[in-house]
Design a protein around this motif. Structure first.
Motif, mmCIF file in Angstrom:
data_model
loop_
_atom_site.group_PDB
_atom_site.id
_atom_site.type_symbol
_atom_site.label_atom_id
_atom_site.label_comp_id
_atom_site.label_asym_id
_atom_site.label_seq_id
_atom_site.Cartn_x
_atom_site.Cartn_y
_atom_site.Cartn_z
ATOM 1 N N GLY A 1 -7.141 -36.525 -29.656
ATOM 2 C CA GLY A 1 -7.699 -37.844 -29.241
ATOM 3 C C GLY A 1 -7.283 -38.358 -27.990
ATOM 4 N N ASP A 2 -5.832 -37.803 -27.507
ATOM 5 C CA ASP A 2 -5.212 -38.211 -26.409
ATOM 6 C C ASP A 2 -5.998 -37.558 -25.120
ATOM 7 N N SER A 3 -6.661 -36.587 -25.473
ATOM 8 C CA SER A 3 -7.357 -35.735 -24.216
ATOM 9 C C SER A 3 -8.174 -36.626 -23.462
ATOM 10 N N ALA A 4 -7.932 -36.695 -22.117
ATOM 11 C CA ALA A 4 -8.817 -38.045 -21.209
ATOM 12 C C ALA A 4 -8.101 -37.863 -19.880
ATOM 13 N N ILE A 5 -8.693 -38.641 -19.018
ATOM 14 C CA ILE A 5 -8.008 -38.743 -17.596
ATOM 15 C C ILE A 5 -7.074 -40.066 -17.527
ATOM 16 N N ILE B 1 3.749 -40.072 -23.249
ATOM 17 C CA ILE B 1 2.907 -39.735 -24.825
ATOM 18 C C ILE B 1 3.511 -38.780 -25.725
ATOM 19 N N THR B 2 4.005 -39.388 -26.897
ATOM 20 C CA THR B 2 4.849 -38.425 -27.872
ATOM 21 C C THR B 2 3.929 -37.971 -28.960
ATOM 22 N N GLN C 1 -5.397 -40.389 -8.129
ATOM 23 C CA GLN C 1 -6.646 -39.518 -8.420
ATOM 24 C C GLN C 1 -6.795 -39.404 -9.979
ATOM 25 N N GLY C 2 -5.821 -39.621 -10.643
ATOM 26 C CA GLY C 2 -5.730 -39.272 -12.147
ATOM 27 C C GLY C 2 -5.196 -38.139 -12.807
ATOM 28 N N THR C 3 -4.610 -38.061 -13.847
ATOM 29 C CA THR C 3 -4.128 -36.772 -14.269
ATOM 30 C C THR C 3 -5.095 -36.490 -15.539
ATOM 31 N N ILE C 4 -5.718 -35.143 -15.494
ATOM 32 C CA ILE C 4 -6.416 -34.848 -16.724
ATOM 33 C C ILE C 4 -5.514 -34.140 -17.608
ATOM 34 N N LEU C 5 -5.519 -34.640 -18.883
ATOM 35 C CA LEU C 5 -4.681 -34.094 -19.977
ATOM 36 C C LEU C 5 -5.711 -33.632 -20.908
ATOM 37 N N THR C 6 -5.321 -32.362 -21.258
ATOM 38 C CA THR C 6 -5.999 -31.597 -22.320
ATOM 39 C C THR C 6 -5.125 -31.323 -23.452
ATOM 40 N N VAL C 7 -5.394 -32.033 -24.781
ATOM 41 C CA VAL C 7 -4.536 -31.533 -25.882
ATOM 42 C C VAL C 7 -5.130 -30.492 -26.853
ATOM 43 N N LYS D 1 -6.965 -45.309 -19.599
ATOM 44 C CA LYS D 1 -7.290 -43.985 -20.244
ATOM 45 C C LYS D 1 -8.623 -44.115 -20.088
ATOM 46 N N GLN D 2 -9.238 -42.790 -19.431
ATOM 47 C CA GLN D 2 -10.835 -42.633 -19.378
ATOM 48 C C GLN D 2 -11.309 -41.388 -19.972
ATOM 49 N N GLU D 3 -12.026 -41.720 -21.280
ATOM 50 C CA GLU D 3 -12.750 -40.418 -21.728
ATOM 51 C C GLU D 3 -13.984 -40.205 -21.205
ATOM 52 N N LYS D 4 -15.085 -40.437 -21.904
ATOM 53 C CA LYS D 4 -16.377 -40.112 -21.223
ATOM 54 C C LYS D 4 -16.845 -41.153 -20.420
ATOM 55 N N LYS D 5 -16.614 -42.378 -20.481
ATOM 56 C CA LYS D 5 -17.371 -43.369 -19.739
ATOM 57 C C LYS D 5 -16.332 -44.308 -19.101
#
Lengths: 115, 112
Positions: A82-86, A76-77, A107-113, A37-41
């Motif tokens: 806070g699950d928003s991340a790559i 992810i259920t 490439q990653g999946t960008i998840l926005t909640v 999981k990758q958030e800002k860093k």
């Protein structure tokens, strides 16, 4: 050449939804598949899967590996903001009998909640 | 434990300049790696090292050099910066096979 493909590339959901992220791969001498999981860093480690069909679970997150069909899913259920991340999938293979592994990332999946 | 520490956090270079990205880890890991991350492209392996004095090329090594004189340190050198090297660079380490990578917080590099 090793290859890892993730889908979808991006996903927008609302809090409480369940999401499934996909990872398919082609790799020489498969050793393991990892989810990060990758958030800002920096990416942070979620799961490592080495055996087919075994589910790894941590709270609302779970993952399973299918070595025959060469893919993995991350579920992810009851999503939260806070699950928003790559979410990154990576596969470790070995090059020609050497004792170390090399990770190939998707490439990653960008998840926005959304709330 | 500090884990994996990268410096600097940000840097702007002019074309043709050189610089060294520093990476140090305090976990006594033998294996260290340099990745670059471009938008929508995941992470690409630049160089890796399996121990002091041993380094090897990854997927995208052109334009970079590394050295590994100690277990703790694994600096990445850019000799002649080019706009194509604009990216976020991550250093990582692990114990070896079947162990997850520990990442530093990254260096955001812009070459103009």
């Amino acid at each position: 050449e090793d290859k890892v493909v993730q889908s979808p590339l991006s996903l927008v959901v609302h809090e409480g939804d369940t999401v499934t992220l996909n990872c398919s791969y082609e790799v020489t001498n498969f050793r393991s598949l990892l989810w990060y999981k990758q958030e800002k860093k920096a990416p942070t480690f979620l799961f490592m899967l080495t055996s087919s069909g075994i589910e790894k679970k941590s709270g609302r997150l779970s993952s399973i590996l299918d070595k025959k069909e060469l893919f993995s899913i991350l579920n992810i259920t009851a999503t939260q903001t806070g699950d928003s991340a790559i979410y990154l999938c990576a596969v470790e293979g070995s090059a020609g009998g050497t004792s170390y592994g090399k990770l190939t990332f998707g490439q990653g999946t960008i998840l926005t909640v959304h709330p | 434990n500090a884990g994996v520490t990268q410096t600097p956090k940000f840097r702007i270079l002019k074309i043709g300049q050189s610089m060294t990205l520093q990476c140090t880890q305090d976990m006594n890991h033998n294996y260290m790696y340099w990745y670059r991350q471009d938008p929508g492209m995941g992470l690409k392996l630049i160089y890796y090292s399996v121990g002091a004095g041993i380094t090897d090329k990854g997927e995208v090594p052109n334009g970079y050099n590394v050295s590994r004189s100690t277990t703790e340190d694994f600096p990445l050198r850019l000799e002649l910066a080019a706009p194509s090297q604009t990216s976020v660079y991550f250093c990582a380490s692990n114990r070896g096979d079947y162990s997850p990578l520990h990442f530093g917080n990254g260096t955001r590099l812009t070459v103009t």
